[in-house]
Design a protein around this motif. Structure first.
Motif, PDB file in Angstrom:
ATOM      1  N   UNK A 136       8.460  -4.651 -11.730  1.00 11.80           N
ATOM      2  CA  UNK A 136       7.401  -3.940 -11.477  1.00 11.80           C
ATOM      3  C   UNK A 136       7.345  -3.350 -10.334  1.00 11.80           C
ATOM      4  N   UNK A 137       7.953  -3.520  -9.505  1.00 11.58           N
ATOM      5  CA  UNK A 137       7.994  -2.769  -8.177  1.00 11.58           C
ATOM      6  C   UNK A 137       8.529  -1.506  -8.452  1.00 11.58           C
ATOM      7  N   UNK A 138       9.798  -1.284  -9.158  1.00  9.01           N
ATOM      8  CA  UNK A 138      10.493  -0.327  -9.720  1.00  9.01           C
ATOM      9  C   UNK A 138       9.708   0.690 -10.472  1.00  9.01           C
ATOM     10  N   UNK A 139       8.999   0.037 -11.183  1.00  9.39           N
ATOM     11  CA  UNK A 139       8.095   0.675 -12.220  1.00  9.39           C
ATOM     12  C   UNK A 139       6.845   1.482 -11.498  1.00  9.39           C
ATOM     13  N   UNK A 140       6.624   0.952 -10.514  1.00 11.81           N
ATOM     14  CA  UNK A 140       5.244   1.431  -9.596  1.00 11.81           C
ATOM     15  C   UNK A 140       5.679   2.156  -8.353  1.00 11.81           C
ATOM     16  N   UNK A 141       6.986   2.204  -8.256  1.00  3.16           N
ATOM     17  CA  UNK A 141       7.557   2.804  -6.785  1.00  3.16           C
ATOM     18  C   UNK A 141       7.023   4.303  -6.789  1.00  3.16           C
ATOM     19  N   UNK A 142       6.366   4.366  -5.650  1.00  2.66           N
ATOM     20  CA  UNK A 142       5.967   5.977  -5.349  1.00  2.66           C
ATOM     21  C   UNK A 142       4.641   6.403  -5.857  1.00  2.66           C
ATOM     22  N   UNK A 143       4.097   5.436  -6.693  1.00  3.54           N
ATOM     23  CA  UNK A 143       2.610   5.725  -7.281  1.00  3.54           C
ATOM     24  C   UNK A 143       1.508   5.262  -6.377  1.00  3.54           C
ATOM     25  N   UNK A 144       0.428   5.829  -6.875  1.00  2.00           N
ATOM     26  CA  UNK A 144      -0.941   5.118  -6.260  1.00  2.00           C
ATOM     27  C   UNK A 144      -1.436   4.112  -6.656  1.00  2.00           C
ATOM     28  N   UNK A 145      -0.780   3.478  -7.835  1.00  3.00           N
ATOM     29  CA  UNK A 145      -1.268   2.188  -8.399  1.00  3.00           C
ATOM     30  C   UNK A 145      -0.731   1.115  -7.696  1.00  3.00           C
ATOM     31  N   UNK A 146      -1.858   0.047  -7.591  1.00  2.00           N
ATOM     32  CA  UNK A 146      -1.713  -1.141  -6.870  1.00  2.00           C
ATOM     33  C   UNK A 146      -1.120  -2.129  -7.728  1.00  2.00           C
ATOM     34  N   UNK A 147       0.043  -3.026  -7.123  1.00  2.00           N
ATOM     35  CA  UNK A 147       0.227  -4.197  -7.961  1.00  2.00           C
ATOM     36  C   UNK A 147      -0.350  -5.352  -7.043  1.00  2.00           C
ATOM     37  N   UNK A 148      -0.951  -6.300  -7.858  1.00  2.00           N
ATOM     38  CA  UNK A 148      -1.783  -7.417  -7.249  1.00  2.00           C
ATOM     39  C   UNK A 148      -1.047  -8.482  -8.148  1.00  2.00           C
ATOM     40  N   UNK A 149      -0.623  -9.343  -7.405  1.00  2.00           N
ATOM     41  CA  UNK A 149       0.421 -10.661  -7.754  1.00  2.00           C
ATOM     42  C   UNK A 149      -0.549 -12.118  -7.745  1.00  2.00           C
ATOM     43  N   UNK A 150      -0.268 -12.643  -8.702  1.00  2.00           N
ATOM     44  CA  UNK A 150      -0.948 -13.910  -8.881  1.00  2.00           C
ATOM     45  C   UNK A 150       0.201 -14.758  -8.315  1.00  2.00           C
ATOM     46  N   UNK A 151       0.338 -15.134  -7.258  1.00  2.00           N
ATOM     47  CA  UNK A 151       1.313 -15.668  -6.322  1.00  2.00           C
ATOM     48  C   UNK A 151       1.226 -17.232  -6.230  1.00  2.00           C
ATOM     49  N   UNK A 152       2.155 -17.935  -5.557  1.00  2.00           N
ATOM     50  CA  UNK A 152       2.018 -19.455  -5.620  1.00  2.00           C
ATOM     51  C   UNK A 152       2.307 -19.677  -4.098  1.00  2.00           C
ATOM     52  N   UNK A 153       2.706 -20.987  -3.961  1.00  2.00           N
ATOM     53  CA  UNK A 153       3.343 -21.558  -2.723  1.00  2.00           C
ATOM     54  C   UNK A 153       2.447 -21.695  -1.625  1.00  2.00           C
ATOM     55  N   UNK A 154       1.169 -22.072  -2.024  1.00  2.00           N
ATOM     56  CA  UNK A 154       0.027 -22.024  -0.993  1.00  2.00           C
ATOM     57  C   UNK A 154       0.202 -22.950   0.048  1.00  2.00           C
ATOM     58  N   UNK A 155       1.097 -23.757   0.037  1.00  2.00           N
ATOM     59  CA  UNK A 155       1.569 -24.724   1.353  1.00  2.00           C
ATOM     60  C   UNK A 155       3.022 -24.378   2.026  1.00  2.00           C
ATOM     61  N   UNK A 156       3.333 -22.973   1.267  1.00  2.00           N
ATOM     62  CA  UNK A 156       4.470 -22.698   2.256  1.00  2.00           C
ATOM     63  C   UNK A 156       3.956 -21.477   3.074  1.00  2.00           C
TER      64      UNK A 156
END
Length: 211
Positions: free
Chosen positions: A85-105
């Motif tokens: 996804x980073x490669x897909x959006x690289x250099x653009x103004x689009x934002x990438x917002x990720x449902x992450x995890x590892x809240x206790x890391x």
């Protein structure tokens, strides 16, 4: 009206995020492998994640990745997805917002991964948490993508209460006034939509805890 593309939109967290966005007036297109659109996205594209093209998301202002996998043999895909996804959006103004995890890391001052020992975070989840943290590490190498990684608390409750309140934190391990690292899917979706609206944490990881 802002347009949001939600990848893996049929997941439980993703469906709540989509619903929250639609209720706020966003135009949402969902992407998923299943034929059925299980979310409330106004439109839906049945497509494997790795088959998505720049043309598919050309009208989106924000791209959300709600990808998740738990099987040991597929954990490596967390890194593969953020790189794709980073490669897909690289250099653009689009934002990438990720449902992450590892809240206790969290990362200590030496930028070393630390696992917070809490009763709310079973040790058997560590491989998943580590895989998601590896994905975050890949994101942190990117200066050409407007990414935000949104982590839930250690105890991420699918059926938890929707309170509408949360504590916004960063890489540091954070608990509420009761000493809890906890948040519901519903409150996470609210906070996630807030971040899409405000865009205050570009190229940062944020974490969420119930107030």
């Amino acid at each position: 009206m802002s347009k949001v593309a939600v990848i893996s939109s049929n997941g439980r967290v993703a469906r709540l995020v989509v619903e929250e966005l639609v209720n706020r007036g966003y135009e949402v297109v969902g992407f998923g492998r299943e034929a059925e659109n299980a979310s409330k996205a106004q439109s839906y594209v049945q497509k494997d994640l790795f088959d998505i093209t720049a043309d598919d998301i050309k009208d989106a202002d924000v791209v959300v990745s709600a990808f998740g996998t738990w099987a040991p043999e597929t954990l490596h895909l967390h890194v593969k997805v953020v790189n794709f996804l980073s490669d897909l959006l690289a250099g653009s103004d689009k934002r990438l917002v990720i449902v992450g995890g590892a809240g206790s890391l969290y990362m200590d001052k030496e930028h070393t991964l630390q696992l917070v020992e809490t009763p709310d975070f079973p040790q058997e989840y560590y491989p998943l948490a580590k895989a998601q943290t590896d994905a975050l590490d890949e994101l942190r190498k990117r200066t050409d993508v407007k990414w935000t990684f949104v982590s839930p608390a250690a105890d991420f409750q699918a059926e938890g209460e929707r309170t509408g309140e949360y504590i916004l934190a960063g890489d540091e391990f954070t608990v509420n006034s009761k000493g809890e690292s906890i948040i519901s899917y519903a409150d996470y979706a609210i906070a996630f939509a807030d971040e899409i609206e405000k865009g205050n944490h570009i190229q940062e990881r944020i974490s969420l805890v119930r107030k």
